[in-house]
Design a protein around this motif. Sequence first.
Motif, PDB file in Angstrom:
ATOM      1  N   GLY A  75       0.798  -1.213   0.000  1.00  0.00           N
ATOM      2  CA  GLY A  75       0.000   0.000   0.000  1.00  0.00           C
ATOM      3  C   GLY A  75       0.828   1.260   0.000  1.00  0.00           C
ATOM      4  N   THR A  76       2.123   1.118  -0.261  1.00  0.00           N
ATOM      5  CA  THR A  76       3.054   2.254  -0.221  1.00  0.00           C
ATOM      6  C   THR A  76       3.449   2.672  -1.630  1.00  0.00           C
ATOM      7  OG1 THR A  76       3.974   1.467   1.869  1.00  0.00           O
ATOM      8  CG2 THR A  76       5.272   3.092   0.652  1.00  0.00           C
ATOM      9  N   VAL A 110       5.937  10.324   0.142  1.00  0.00           N
ATOM     10  CA  VAL A 110       5.489   8.947   0.309  1.00  0.00           C
ATOM     11  C   VAL A 110       3.980   8.953   0.511  1.00  0.00           C
ATOM     12  CG1 VAL A 110       6.000   9.051   2.790  1.00  0.00           C
ATOM     13  CG2 VAL A 110       5.725   6.828   1.666  1.00  0.00           C
ATOM     14  N   GLU A 111       3.315   8.053  -0.199  1.00  0.00           N
ATOM     15  CA  GLU A 111       1.871   7.860  -0.082  1.00  0.00           C
ATOM     16  C   GLU A 111       1.622   6.487   0.522  1.00  0.00           C
ATOM     17  OE1 GLU A 111      -1.134   8.698  -3.441  1.00  0.00           O
ATOM     18  OE2 GLU A 111      -0.879   6.512  -3.460  1.00  0.00           O
ATOM     19  N   ASP A 139      -0.614  11.111   2.382  1.00  0.00           N
ATOM     20  CA  ASP A 139       0.521  11.480   1.540  1.00  0.00           C
ATOM     21  C   ASP A 139       1.285  12.616   2.209  1.00  0.00           C
ATOM     22  OD1 ASP A 139       2.050  12.917  -0.640  1.00  0.00           O
ATOM     23  OD2 ASP A 139       1.248  11.259  -1.804  1.00  0.00           O
ATOM     24  N   VAL A 140       2.599  12.460   2.285  1.00  0.00           N
ATOM     25  CA  VAL A 140       3.479  13.488   2.852  1.00  0.00           C
ATOM     26  C   VAL A 140       4.511  13.850   1.795  1.00  0.00           C
ATOM     27  CG1 VAL A 140       5.075  14.097   4.707  1.00  0.00           C
ATOM     28  CG2 VAL A 140       3.180  12.513   5.156  1.00  0.00           C
ATOM     29  N   GLU A 174       3.819  19.327   2.587  1.00  0.00           N
ATOM     30  CA  GLU A 174       2.400  19.119   2.313  1.00  0.00           C
ATOM     31  C   GLU A 174       1.949  17.795   2.925  1.00  0.00           C
ATOM     32  OE1 GLU A 174       2.493  21.202  -2.141  1.00  0.00           O
ATOM     33  OE2 GLU A 174       2.536  19.011  -1.906  1.00  0.00           O
ATOM     34  N   LEU A 175       0.871  17.837   3.701  1.00  0.00           N
ATOM     35  CA  LEU A 175       0.262  16.637   4.272  1.00  0.00           C
ATOM     36  C   LEU A 175      -1.147  16.516   3.724  1.00  0.00           C
ATOM     37  CD1 LEU A 175       1.273  17.086   8.028  1.00  0.00           C
ATOM     38  CD2 LEU A 175       2.531  15.882   6.251  1.00  0.00           C
ATOM     39  N   MET A 176      -1.512  15.334   3.233  1.00  0.00           N
ATOM     40  CA  MET A 176      -2.838  15.114   2.657  1.00  0.00           C
ATOM     41  C   MET A 176      -3.455  13.845   3.221  1.00  0.00           C
ATOM     42  SD  MET A 176      -1.998  16.132  -1.305  1.00  0.00           S
ATOM     43  CE  MET A 176      -0.267  15.643  -1.163  1.00  0.00           C
TER      44      MET A 176
END
Length: 655
Positions: free
Chosen positions: A426-427, A471-472, A483-484, A521-523
């Motif tokens: 999942g990465t 990395v997601e 996601d970062v 960015e953090l999502m």
Amino acid sequence: MPINRTSRRNRTFVSAVALFAVATGHAVAADGVLPGDTIVVTGAMTPAPASELGYSLSVLTEQDIVQRQNPVVSDLLRSVPSVSVSRSGGPGQLTQIRMRGAEGNHTLVLIDGVEANELNFNGEFDYASLLAVGVERIEVLRGAQSALYGSDALGGVINIITKGGKPGFQAEGSVEGGSFGQRQVTALMSGGVERFYGAVSAGYFGTDGINLSRMGTEKDGSRVFTVSGKATALLSDSFRLDGTARLVDSHSETDRQDFDFPSTPTNGLIIDSSDEQDNRQFYGRLGGELSLFEGTWIHKAAVLYADTEREYINDSSDLTGNSGSRLKFEYQNTVNFQTPSFLDADHHVTVAFEREEQDFQNYGAVPDALENQKRSDSQNSFIGEYRVGFAEQVFLSAGVRHDDNELFADATTYRLAASWRIPGSGTRLHGSHGTAITNPGFFELFGYFPDFFVGNPGLSPERSSSFDVGVEQKFWGDRITVDVTYFDANLHDEIVTVFDSNTFLTSVENLVGKSRRKGLELMLSANLTDELSIGGSYTYTSSRQPAGGREVRRPKHLGNINVNYAFASGRGNVNLDLSYNGKQLDNEFVDTTPEFMVTLDDYLLVTLAASYRLTEAVEIYGRVENMIDQDYEEVFSYRSPGIGAFAGLRVKLGE
């Protein structure tokens, strides 16, 4: 053109560039597409699954747009990471967008594949007149993208894709009203047969507005009318034609900054005035696509045209204005092939050519005055991109562009990107690196206002080199995605405005040294149940000039949380949106204070929207904006609306 006493260019609007976008909104089949993966047309020269691209990219879908009910696109974009909105008052007023700490004219805007950045506004785009009516999706690509999109894609690309037709017949319309005398009417009709179909949409938005000034009582209203169309003709199994056209007509009442000399108590502040502004934009595109050997070899060609005009009327009824037009030809050749026996690879090779011609005209209130000028520019561009995927896990891409410009030295830009979907984890790891440029605008080069602003024909284009890495991670059966991403950009030859306190004239120059933009960015995206979903983002941005000073209108902290809940078997929906904008610097020109800058307070905008479908055809909806009645300014001395309530009725017909 506003002056910036802080030696920072205070440009006014956002830019955009196009490159062979399919921009029809159709789903695209592709090998290796994961379930739920999103096909995007912005990140590469050919449509591709988002997970195969190493760039930082966000997508607002039609469902997002409908659920949030925002009538203007700029309010929708507040939820996108790294996007900062600066609006000079309420809806319909001057609106800038900055991305990743870059300037407003460092972001390119596409509307159905056509560059919408305005030559007559220094390469920026005015979001004030961009309504959400008829918009099907919005793709936001962050980072240096000049390798594919040319000048102005230094901070990223915003791609607005309107609804296309399909066989059959569909129609919908809505009426809405509410606070501040706000009213909106929209209509959309689409349909056709198997090989010929299209869509047309129209929208009117008007508001009595608020008093933009901190003093006085005069309200400043605005109105926008938009009509757009899109058509597709499948002339054979291998050849298709598609066309788009969009016309925008807007009017706004504005207040003026007091620059009277000698100084007055209101000098430097926004004061009540009877100023008005009329804007007209037209965007059109006609393209063809020939697909040979079952999609192995694809040719695309298109002609694009954009024409914009602005007129300004002041208290003395003096009429000034400017206009700009861009004619562009594009040709693209793509070869797709696989090498299953060699690394199980999937290859996409594209080469392209662009020819662009620009014309600009400025006129003043006095005939034969120096500001009455015509200027032009032209450019030939050569572009190449190679994308390859290995075993549906590792994806690499490289792009390069060479611009041969009439006014400036030749420029070559590039970008590299990688995405790695680690099997069974999942990465996904992703990263990109690229260079970009932004050419000076006609105003910066030639001035046009000899009593106020002096141009500089010797300006050099701004240059940037940037990278991002992230990395997601997916959790809980892919229901949750985090996601970062870290980003870093160096800007050289930044164009700044210089104010002479002795002559009260402004001019422009290139800064010596490196301007630095970096951040995180953090999502978050979480589908907790079939009815409940949560999305969120946080962005930290540091944007500084070579001497270390902070750039104006770039908040360090941006955040958004969106919660959506569907009920009654999907007949009803509630959407809660919270957008946080941190403290930021802005210019101030008040003679009674020693500062050249002022800190604007942070603010939180809360919007609650709800809808309920009474029948399959009829839906009622409503929303409350600025629910906690924040008193805030996005631009110094320009007031923003308080709490407002709005309600409407929507009717849908057809299949």
